[in-house]
Design an enzyme around this catalytic site. Structure first.
Site, PDB file in Angstrom:
ATOM      1  N   HIS A 241      83.191  29.729  38.317  1.00  0.00           N
ATOM      2  CA  HIS A 241      82.189  30.020  39.352  1.00  0.00           C
ATOM      3  C   HIS A 241      81.170  31.025  38.818  1.00  0.00           C
ATOM      4  O   HIS A 241      79.950  30.803  38.914  1.00  0.00           O
ATOM      5  CB  HIS A 241      82.897  30.571  40.591  1.00  0.00           C
ATOM      6  CG  HIS A 241      81.972  30.998  41.685  1.00  0.00           C
ATOM      7  ND1 HIS A 241      81.826  30.286  42.854  1.00  0.00           N
ATOM      8  CD2 HIS A 241      81.144  32.084  41.807  1.00  0.00           C
ATOM      9  CE1 HIS A 241      80.950  30.886  43.639  1.00  0.00           C
ATOM     10  NE2 HIS A 241      80.533  31.994  43.026  1.00  0.00           N
ATOM     11  N   GLU A 242      81.662  32.116  38.263  1.00  0.00           N
ATOM     12  CA  GLU A 242      80.765  33.157  37.766  1.00  0.00           C
ATOM     13  C   GLU A 242      80.002  32.697  36.523  1.00  0.00           C
ATOM     14  O   GLU A 242      78.807  33.001  36.371  1.00  0.00           O
ATOM     15  CB  GLU A 242      81.552  34.434  37.462  1.00  0.00           C
ATOM     16  CG  GLU A 242      82.167  35.090  38.686  1.00  0.00           C
ATOM     17  CD  GLU A 242      81.136  35.486  39.733  1.00  0.00           C
ATOM     18  OE1 GLU A 242      79.980  35.771  39.353  1.00  0.00           O
ATOM     19  OE2 GLU A 242      81.476  35.505  40.928  1.00  0.00           O
TER      20      GLU A 242
ATOM     21  N   HIS B  96      76.993  30.655  37.450  1.00  0.00           N
ATOM     22  CA  HIS B  96      75.847  31.505  37.798  1.00  0.00           C
ATOM     23  C   HIS B  96      75.116  31.965  36.537  1.00  0.00           C
ATOM     24  O   HIS B  96      73.887  31.914  36.465  1.00  0.00           O
ATOM     25  CB  HIS B  96      76.315  32.750  38.561  1.00  0.00           C
ATOM     26  CG  HIS B  96      76.751  32.492  39.964  1.00  0.00           C
ATOM     27  ND1 HIS B  96      76.069  31.672  40.827  1.00  0.00           N
ATOM     28  CD2 HIS B  96      77.805  32.988  40.677  1.00  0.00           C
ATOM     29  CE1 HIS B  96      76.669  31.653  42.004  1.00  0.00           C
ATOM     30  NE2 HIS B  96      77.732  32.439  41.939  1.00  0.00           N
TER      31      HIS B  96
END
Length: 209
Positions: free
Chosen positions: A63-64, A67
Site C-alpha cells: 500500500h505504502e 503511494h
C-alpha cells in the site's frame, strides 16, 4: 526521477512491517498476550506471526510503496516515514486486546496538481483491492476443497485485511486517502469508496478475526 530508498527509509519500512506483524500476533494469540504459558504453543505463535507478516505486513508495505511509486512517477521526492509513537501504541494496544495501527506514511514534496495528488492517494487502496483478488483465489480453492492449516489462514487473513485496508483508507476523513481522492474527483471517490467500504464491512463480519 528514479525510484530509490535511503537507509533510513528501508529501516522504517522493516520496523513498521515487523511491528505490525508482532502486534497482530499478540492480538490473535491470547495465550501469548496474557502470558498463559500453560496454554502457550510456540508452533501456533510462529504460525500466526508468519501469517501476519505475509498478510497484514505485506498489505501495508505494498500500500505504502504504491503511494511512493506513483508519487515518484509524478516527479515528487517521496519516502516512507514510520511513526514510532503509533507503532508503540499499536503494540501496547495489542497487549490489552485492542489494535489501532497507523504505522506511518509516505510523505512527498514538489509541485503537484489536485489530480496527481488524488491519483497518488488512490494508488494505495487500489493496490489492496488487487491484493484481495490475489488472495481470493486460494480462499475460494480452500473453501471448495476443505483445505485448512496455513494455506487457509493466509488466504482468509490476506483477503480480509486487504479489503479492510482498502475500505478504511477510502474514508474521506483526516489524513486518509479517501479525503484526497474526493478533493480531486467526487465521481472517482464514489466509484472506488462505496464498494471498498461495503466489502471491508462484509469482510469484518463474514470473516471474523
Amino acid at each position: 526521477m528514479s525510484l530509490t530508498f535511503s537507509t533510513d527509509e528501508v529501516r522504517d519500512l522493516a520496523v513498521a512491517w515487523l511491528a505490525l506483524g508482532l502486534a497482530f500476533t499478540l492480538l490473535l494469540e491470547p495465550s501469548l498476550r496474557l502470558l498463559d504459558f500453560g496454554r502457550l504453543s510456540i508452533e501456533a505463535v510462529l504460525r500466526t506471526l508468519f501469517v501476519s507478516l505475509a498478510t497484514v505486513g505485506v498489505g501495508f508495505l505494498l500500500h505504502e510503496l504504491a503511494h511512493k511509486v506513483v508519487a515518484v512517477r509524478f516527479g515528487q521526492v517521496a519516502a516512507f516515514r514510520a511513526d514510532y509513537r503509533m507503532l508503540g501504541f499499536a503494540l501496547v494496544g495489542a497487549l490489552v486486546g485492542f489494535l489501532f495501527a497507523a504505522p506511518g506514511a509516505v510523505v512527498h514534496r514538489g509541485r503537484i496538481s489536485a489530480r496527481e495528488n488524488g491519483i497518488i492517494a488512490l494508488a494505495g487502496p487500489v493496490t489492496n483491492l488487487a491484493l484481495a483478488v490475489v488472495f481470493l483465489v486460494p480462499f475460494v480453492a480452500a473453501l471448495l476443497t476443505g483445505v485448512g492449516g496455513v494455506l487457509w489462514d493466509l488466504a482468509r487473513r490476506g483477503l480480509q485485511i486487504n479489503l479492510f485496508l482498502a475500505g478504511f483508507n477510502m474514508l474521506p476523513f483526516g489524513p486518509l486517502d479517501g479525503r484526497k481522492v474526493r478533493a480531486w474527483s467526487t465521481p472517482v471517490f464514489v466509484v472506488v469508496a462505496v464498494p471498498s467500504i461495503l466489502l471491508a464491512v462484509g469482510a469484518l463480519f463474514l470473516l471474523p478475526f
